[in-house]
Enzyme design. Structure first.
Site, PDB file in Angstrom:
ATOM      1  CD  GLU A   1     -34.292 -11.472 -13.701  1.00 20.79           C
ATOM      2  OE1 GLU A   1     -35.589 -11.012 -13.539  1.00 20.79           O
ATOM      3  OE2 GLU A   1     -33.484 -11.099 -14.407  1.00 20.79           O
TER       4      GLU A   1
ATOM      5  CD  GLU B   1     -28.505 -10.090 -16.907  1.00 22.40           C
ATOM      6  OE1 GLU B   1     -29.398  -9.932 -17.679  1.00 22.40           O
ATOM      7  OE2 GLU B   1     -28.219  -9.363 -15.991  1.00 22.40           O
TER       8      GLU B   1
END
Length: 357
Positions: free
Chosen positions: A241, A246
């Site tokens: 991933e 974020e």
């Protein structure tokens, strides 16, 4: 006569002591010597002596009596117990680099300076994009949806229900708007959207640029990220991933990037945060450069984190295969934290998504 006997005994005793001392002497290893380093530029040939433009160089160090090495390269200090490693240079154009290499053992160290010239391609080809120029639902040829809650197996104790409604994801005024709302919906107190290119666009290696303005509010957790296309067969984190960006509304003024691999995932992830200003009122460009040996993250074209493991295998580097893009806003959860009880609605606006190779 006595004097001769005493002298003989003395000579014998001294000889014995000398031999005993020599036999029991601890010999320290010599400091490292014969240190050298060589670099092989990926794709180098007669037409491209400084490499193929990827910036990847495979180095080999040689030394006598060395137990470990330190390398100062491009203002970055690396330490290795092995004598081979790869490094990706990212400065565009053809540049010469001075590299300092030191070999160590318990008795000391030695060092040398090595020069290498590397070419990094300055022009990339745009292979996929969405400029969000047509109002309405997101382009179905490019984007699909995850719908439902974390009960589907991909949640992190989040509170939202992902829908495919225009209320939560629509193109308007040249931007994609992903909106999180406080509302009762199918047993959840919040709704949002999670768009992905799985099965529509998947790629290996390249640069991703996403120009976006982030949502505000305690508990919002927007993300721009990628997941291995083999997720359905090998699972997570084996698929790898890549979290390009974020953001946690409870920690304004900061974004982060992370990589999840079988050897480093969840709470022990490879992670780096960096400061940002006006993230909820102005657009910024969030980027990742993914090569065969490293992944670099940038904010407004400024690098702030590179993941470049010295040893690459399926545990530390699962990024050999296709990945797909994901855009979403989660609410609360393991990273989003406590949701502001006064939260009503907030939107992430995305001006474009572009992928280059």
């Amino acid at each position: 006569m006595k004097n001769r006997i005493f002298l003989a005994l003395t000579v014998i005793l001294l000889s014995f002591v000398a031999c005993s001392s020599s036999d029991n002497e601890i010999i320290e290893p010599k400091a490292p010597s014969n240190l050298s380093i060589s670099g092989v530029k990926v794709g180098a040939d007669g037409n491209n002596p400084n490499g193929d433009g990827s910036g990847v160089v495979n180095f080999t160090i040689s030394a006598t009596n060395a137990t470990y090495y330190k390398v100062l390269i491009n203002n970055e200090t690396l330490e290795f117990s092995e004598n081979t490693f790869s490094y990706t240079f990212s400065q565009p154009g053809t540049n010469e680099y001075e590299i300092i290499v030191a070999a160590y053992n318990s008795s000391g160290n030695t060092s040398i300076t090595y020069s290498i010239t590397v070419y990094v391609q300055t022009e990339l080809s745009l292979i996929w994009q969405d400029e969000f120029d047509t109002d309405g639902a997101p382009d179905a040829s490019k984007w699909g949806y995850n719908t439902g809650t974390g009960d589907n197996g991909w949640g992190n104790n989040e509170s939202q229900y992902y829908t495919n409604r225009l209320d939560n994801a629509k193109v308007e005024g040249g931007v994609l708007k992903i909106t999180a709302k406080k509302e009762d919906f199918s047993g959840s107190e919040y709704t949002s959207a999670r768009l992905l290119t799985a099965g529509k666009f998947e790629f290996t290696y390249g640069r991703v640029d996403v120009r976006a303005k982030l949502p505000a509010g305690g508990g919002v957790w927007p993300a721009i990220w990628m997941l291995g296309a083999n997720f359905g067969t090998v699972g997570w984190p084996a698929c790898g991933e890549i979290d390009i960006m974020e953001y946690v509304g409870n920690s304004p003024g900061q974004i982060s990037s992370a990589l999840h691999t079988p050897s480093s995932f969840g709470a022990t992830v490879n992670y780096k945060a960096t400061s940002i200003s006006n993230e909820t009122t102005e657009f910024h460009i969030y980027s990742a450069i993914w090569t065969e040996s490293s992944i670099t993250f940038l904010l407004d074209d400024v690098e702030y984190y590179t993941y470049n493991p010295s040893t690459k295998n399926d545990a530390t580097w699962p990024f050999y295969n296709n990945q797909f893009l994901i855009l979403n806003i989660a609410m609360g959860g393991n990273l989003g934290g406590t949701i502001d009880p006064n939260f009503d609605t907030s939107t992430m606006e995305i001006d474009y998504v572009r992928v280059y190779q």
